[in-house]
Design a protein around this motif. Sequence first.
Motif, PDB file in Angstrom:
ATOM      1  N   ALA A  51      14.535   6.898  -0.540  1.00 35.75           N
ATOM      2  CA  ALA A  51      14.296   7.085   1.092  1.00 35.75           C
ATOM      3  C   ALA A  51      14.578   5.412   1.367  1.00 35.75           C
ATOM      4  O   ALA A  51      14.584   4.914   2.738  1.00 35.75           O
ATOM      5  CB  ALA A  51      12.320   6.555   0.830  1.00 35.75           C
ATOM      6  N   GLY A  52      15.978   5.165   0.529  1.00 34.73           N
ATOM      7  CA  GLY A  52      16.919   4.093   1.073  1.00 34.73           C
ATOM      8  C   GLY A  52      15.771   2.162   1.124  1.00 34.73           C
ATOM      9  O   GLY A  52      16.260   1.834   1.961  1.00 34.73           O
ATOM     10  N   VAL A  53      15.132   2.467   1.448  1.00 36.19           N
ATOM     11  CA  VAL A  53      14.278   1.013   0.802  1.00 36.19           C
ATOM     12  C   VAL A  53      14.688   0.812  -0.717  1.00 36.19           C
ATOM     13  O   VAL A  53      14.464   0.681  -1.852  1.00 36.19           O
ATOM     14  CB  VAL A  53      13.045   1.899   1.127  1.00 36.19           C
ATOM     15  N   HIS A  54      14.948  -1.468   0.021  1.00 34.85           N
ATOM     16  CA  HIS A  54      15.541  -2.033  -1.063  1.00 34.85           C
ATOM     17  C   HIS A  54      13.373  -2.029  -1.493  1.00 34.85           C
ATOM     18  O   HIS A  54      12.484  -2.155  -1.181  1.00 34.85           O
ATOM     19  CB  HIS A  54      15.795  -3.379  -1.134  1.00 34.85           C
ATOM     20  N   PRO A  55      13.034  -2.188  -3.278  1.00 34.41           N
ATOM     21  CA  PRO A  55      12.062  -2.493  -3.719  1.00 34.41           C
ATOM     22  C   PRO A  55      12.223  -3.963  -3.676  1.00 34.41           C
ATOM     23  O   PRO A  55      10.502  -4.248  -3.068  1.00 34.41           O
ATOM     24  CB  PRO A  55      12.055  -2.499  -4.733  1.00 34.41           C
ATOM     25  N   LEU A  56      12.363  -5.313  -2.917  1.00 37.80           N
ATOM     26  CA  LEU A  56      11.534  -6.016  -2.408  1.00 37.80           C
ATOM     27  C   LEU A  56      11.177  -6.121  -1.416  1.00 37.80           C
ATOM     28  O   LEU A  56      10.576  -7.302  -0.328  1.00 37.80           O
ATOM     29  CB  LEU A  56      12.767  -7.119  -2.640  1.00 37.80           C
ATOM     30  N   THR A  57      11.314  -4.925  -0.167  1.00 37.80           N
ATOM     31  CA  THR A  57      10.734  -5.286   1.194  1.00 37.80           C
ATOM     32  C   THR A  57       9.827  -5.658   1.449  1.00 37.80           C
ATOM     33  O   THR A  57       8.624  -5.171   0.878  1.00 37.80           O
ATOM     34  CB  THR A  57      11.623  -4.403   1.769  1.00 37.80           C
ATOM     35  N   LYS A  58       9.463  -6.149   1.696  1.00 39.76           N
ATOM     36  CA  LYS A  58       7.844  -6.794   2.582  1.00 39.76           C
ATOM     37  C   LYS A  58       7.318  -5.701   3.104  1.00 39.76           C
ATOM     38  O   LYS A  58       7.390  -4.377   3.670  1.00 39.76           O
ATOM     39  CB  LYS A  58       7.709  -7.747   3.294  1.00 39.76           C
ATOM     40  N   ALA A  59       6.322  -5.095   2.356  1.00 40.02           N
ATOM     41  CA  ALA A  59       5.575  -3.475   2.783  1.00 40.02           C
ATOM     42  C   ALA A  59       5.176  -3.728   4.188  1.00 40.02           C
ATOM     43  O   ALA A  59       5.551  -2.349   4.838  1.00 40.02           O
ATOM     44  CB  ALA A  59       3.897  -3.701   2.383  1.00 40.02           C
ATOM     45  N   ASN A  60       4.750  -4.800   4.997  1.00 40.98           N
ATOM     46  CA  ASN A  60       4.146  -4.801   6.066  1.00 40.98           C
ATOM     47  C   ASN A  60       5.985  -4.756   7.222  1.00 40.98           C
ATOM     48  O   ASN A  60       5.793  -4.639   8.309  1.00 40.98           O
ATOM     49  CB  ASN A  60       3.475  -6.197   6.971  1.00 40.98           C
ATOM     50  N   ARG A  61       6.912  -4.608   6.907  1.00 36.30           N
ATOM     51  CA  ARG A  61       8.224  -4.446   7.482  1.00 36.30           C
ATOM     52  C   ARG A  61       8.713  -3.419   7.371  1.00 36.30           C
ATOM     53  O   ARG A  61       9.668  -2.806   8.211  1.00 36.30           O
ATOM     54  CB  ARG A  61       9.022  -5.621   7.049  1.00 36.30           C
ATOM     55  N   ILE A  62       8.032  -2.489   6.370  1.00 38.01           N
ATOM     56  CA  ILE A  62       8.243  -1.179   6.937  1.00 38.01           C
ATOM     57  C   ILE A  62       7.868  -0.294   7.708  1.00 38.01           C
ATOM     58  O   ILE A  62       6.542  -0.140   8.306  1.00 38.01           O
ATOM     59  CB  ILE A  62       7.914  -0.246   5.519  1.00 38.01           C
TER      60      ILE A  62
END
Length: 288
Positions: free
Chosen positions: A182-193
Amino acid sequence: MPELPEVETVRRGLSALVVGKTVVYVHVHLPRIVRHPSPEEFEKRLVGRKIESIDRRGKYLLFALPPYTLVSHLRMEGQYRVVPKDEPLALHTHVIFGLSDGSELRYRDVRQFGTMDLLTADETLPSGLLTLGPEPFDPALTPHVLYQSLHKRSAPVKSVLLDQSVVAGLGNIYVDEALFLAGVHPLTKANRIGQRRCEALLRAIRDVLTRAIAAGGSSIRTYVNGYGRHGGFQMQLNAYGREGQPCLVCGQPIEKIRLGGRGTHYCPNCQPRSGRRRPHADVSPSSV
């Protein structure tokens, strides 16, 4: 480990091997594996019961032996094998179910973390089973539902996806793989997706799980199915366990960090913290 694909593979194998057979004896060699009822009652109640079906919920196996349901969680290294009763007993074999065709269903667990609960319909299910979120392939789990779940949390998205109350059955391997696709960094805050990224993420989760189930799961350590066979999906991994190796998409070395005590693998190019990278084109909707 094992995660949803491995447990589903075990379920399918055991369904072919033991459904329709009757339990003629049970031997519990490690009492703490059986949480309810007492090991003595566990042995007594199962004798004469026919295994009518085996279902799965998240990482739990549910053996239907009316009027009972045997709830089994493999935890780290639990294994079921169906073997002739005269086969020598392997080390760390803790529970043996003798079957009406002369074979034995044996439960082996080197780490001894697995659990079994034998319950009737009016008894309370284990807490971990009661709090499970939707199954990954449940049509009710839409991108918007996933977005709503993630939007409530400010923790890293990987940590949130590992929470079994959000999506049932996901573990370390397949969360790393889905985030990569999905191209998502694992440290990305969930509520920023955002919602569009949630749509890509749900597609990636289903794609990874579908391919892993088709390959019989991943044998990273000791996993084998009911036939004693290893899985093959470890040969298809893009991120998990590939620290320092070139990304199969862009060539950048895969990096590893610790997140919540777990090794976490990602490509810094394909999964930038900015979130601007598009999901990989090979992620497509799929189902089982």
